[in-house]
Scaffold this active site. Sequence first.
Site, PDB file in Angstrom:
ATOM      1  N   CYS A 150      -4.118  -1.429  -2.429  1.00  0.00           N
ATOM      2  CA  CYS A 150      -4.214   0.011  -2.638  1.00  0.00           C
ATOM      3  C   CYS A 150      -5.046   0.198  -3.908  1.00  0.00           C
ATOM      4  CB  CYS A 150      -2.811   0.590  -2.828  1.00  0.00           C
ATOM      5  SG  CYS A 150      -2.788   2.335  -3.243  1.00  0.00           S
ATOM      6  N   CYS A 185     -11.091   2.808  -1.032  1.00  0.00           N
ATOM      7  CA  CYS A 185      -9.724   3.162  -0.628  1.00  0.00           C
ATOM      8  C   CYS A 185      -9.473   2.405   0.660  1.00  0.00           C
ATOM      9  CB  CYS A 185      -9.614   4.670  -0.392  1.00  0.00           C
ATOM     10  SG  CYS A 185      -8.063   5.161   0.392  1.00  0.00           S
ATOM     11  N   ASP A 223       0.864  -1.194   0.000  1.00  0.00           N
ATOM     12  CA  ASP A 223       0.000   0.000   0.000  1.00  0.00           C
ATOM     13  C   ASP A 223       0.894   1.236   0.000  1.00  0.00           C
ATOM     14  OD1 ASP A 223      -2.540   1.412   0.128  1.00  0.00           O
ATOM     15  OD2 ASP A 223      -1.972   1.987   2.150  1.00  0.00           O
ATOM     16  N   SER A 224       0.298   2.358  -0.386  1.00  0.00           N
ATOM     17  CA  SER A 224       1.044   3.612  -0.369  1.00  0.00           C
ATOM     18  C   SER A 224       1.436   3.995   1.059  1.00  0.00           C
ATOM     19  CB  SER A 224       0.188   4.729  -0.970  1.00  0.00           C
ATOM     20  OG  SER A 224      -1.003   4.840  -0.230  1.00  0.00           O
ATOM     21  N   GLU A 226      -3.343   9.273   7.754  1.00  0.00           N
ATOM     22  CA  GLU A 226      -1.891   9.019   7.892  1.00  0.00           C
ATOM     23  C   GLU A 226      -1.308   9.870   9.025  1.00  0.00           C
ATOM     24  OE1 GLU A 226       0.607   7.110   5.906  1.00  0.00           O
ATOM     25  OE2 GLU A 226      -1.126   5.947   5.246  1.00  0.00           O
ATOM     26  N   HIS A 262      -7.796   2.949   3.159  1.00  0.00           N
ATOM     27  CA  HIS A 262      -7.784   3.723   4.403  1.00  0.00           C
ATOM     28  C   HIS A 262      -9.203   3.895   4.976  1.00  0.00           C
ATOM     29  CE1 HIS A 262      -3.774   4.895   3.051  1.00  0.00           C
ATOM     30  NE2 HIS A 262      -3.555   5.502   4.194  1.00  0.00           N
TER      31      HIS A 262
HETATM   32  N1  DGL Z   1      -5.003   3.482   0.436  1.00  0.00           N
HETATM   33  C1  DGL Z   1      -4.858   3.751  -0.930  1.00  0.00           C
HETATM   34  C2  DGL Z   1      -6.069   3.348  -1.721  1.00  0.00           C
HETATM   35  O1  DGL Z   1      -6.638   2.323  -1.429  1.00  0.00           O
HETATM   36  C3  DGL Z   1      -4.313   5.049  -1.388  1.00  0.00           C
HETATM   37  C4  DGL Z   1      -4.280   6.214  -0.533  1.00  0.00           C
HETATM   38  C5  DGL Z   1      -3.351   7.256  -1.107  1.00  0.00           C
HETATM   39  O2  DGL Z   1      -2.143   7.033  -1.035  1.00  0.00           O
HETATM   40  O3  DGL Z   1      -3.848   8.277  -1.591  1.00  0.00           O
HETATM   41  O4  DGL Z   1      -6.462   4.006  -2.649  1.00  0.00           O
END
Ligand code: DGL
Length: 270
Positions: free
Chosen positions: A70, A194, A7-8, A162, A196
């Site tokens: 991600c 997403c 993931d990012s 984050e 997150h």
């Molecule tokens: N958590 C990631 C996603 O599922 C990306 C969040 C990001 O780095 O902007 O899209």
Amino acid sequence: MAVGIFDSGLGGLTVLDAVQKRLPDVPFVYLGDSANAPYGVRTPEDIYNLTTAAVQRLFDEGCDLVILACNTASAAALRKMQENWIPKDKRVLGVFVPLIESLTERQWGDNSPPREVAVKHVALFATPATVSSRAFQRELAFRAIGVDVEAQACGGVVDAIEDGDYVLAEALVRSHVDALKRKMPNPDAAILGCTHYPLMAEAFQEALGPDTRVLSQANLVAESLADYLGRRPEMIGKGTEAAFLTTGDPKKVSSRATQFLRREITFTAA
Ligand code: DGL
């Protein structure tokens, strides 16, 4: 060898948690590119370059199979990677398809023509890059007809998470849901597109109201991975070493991750 989860930043830990619970004997190597997060405001080219570098790092770590936990990377980079980058003996899987298969009541790998499904109005909440890729609509169109999708780019939510600022994240969720509802007042289902966002699932559900079914990916991805490894057990490899790697500051990332999953997580430098 082990299975890689990318993931990012920290969002993919929601997926890691679910896959670890579903597959407790599989060693997972998690890589979060926190030094370069968020990806959601980057260009597709940038996302492709960062994602391939991170996946290569996981291949080097001995992972033959990598899950892009991600959506932004899955939406903006995966197709191009599958076309011309992934070596023949490796696999990279995204997080979009399991979710769409569930939404469209399909089994894994059911490639029959698109058909009518129960849901008619779907709200998609995702990062700006995921929304502008239209990857969700494209994958959905392969499987379903007559589904109206309204997408809402949720700027700022990933940064707030984050940074550990959940009060800000909640306020942003409410304002993004309001914006979505102005375009689609009564969605049947809402996709938290997403990794997150499951951390904010309650805020999404509260703002959307009880008539909207909120779907998040973690458990669907875990089921789909269990199914895949049942058919391709050789992709697990022989290793037993699980690890948490970050391109960010390991101390800071470990403390956020511990808060995130409510258990001790220790990252080391990637
Ligand atoms: N958590 C990631 C996603 O599922 C990306 C969040 C990001 O780095 O902007 O899209």
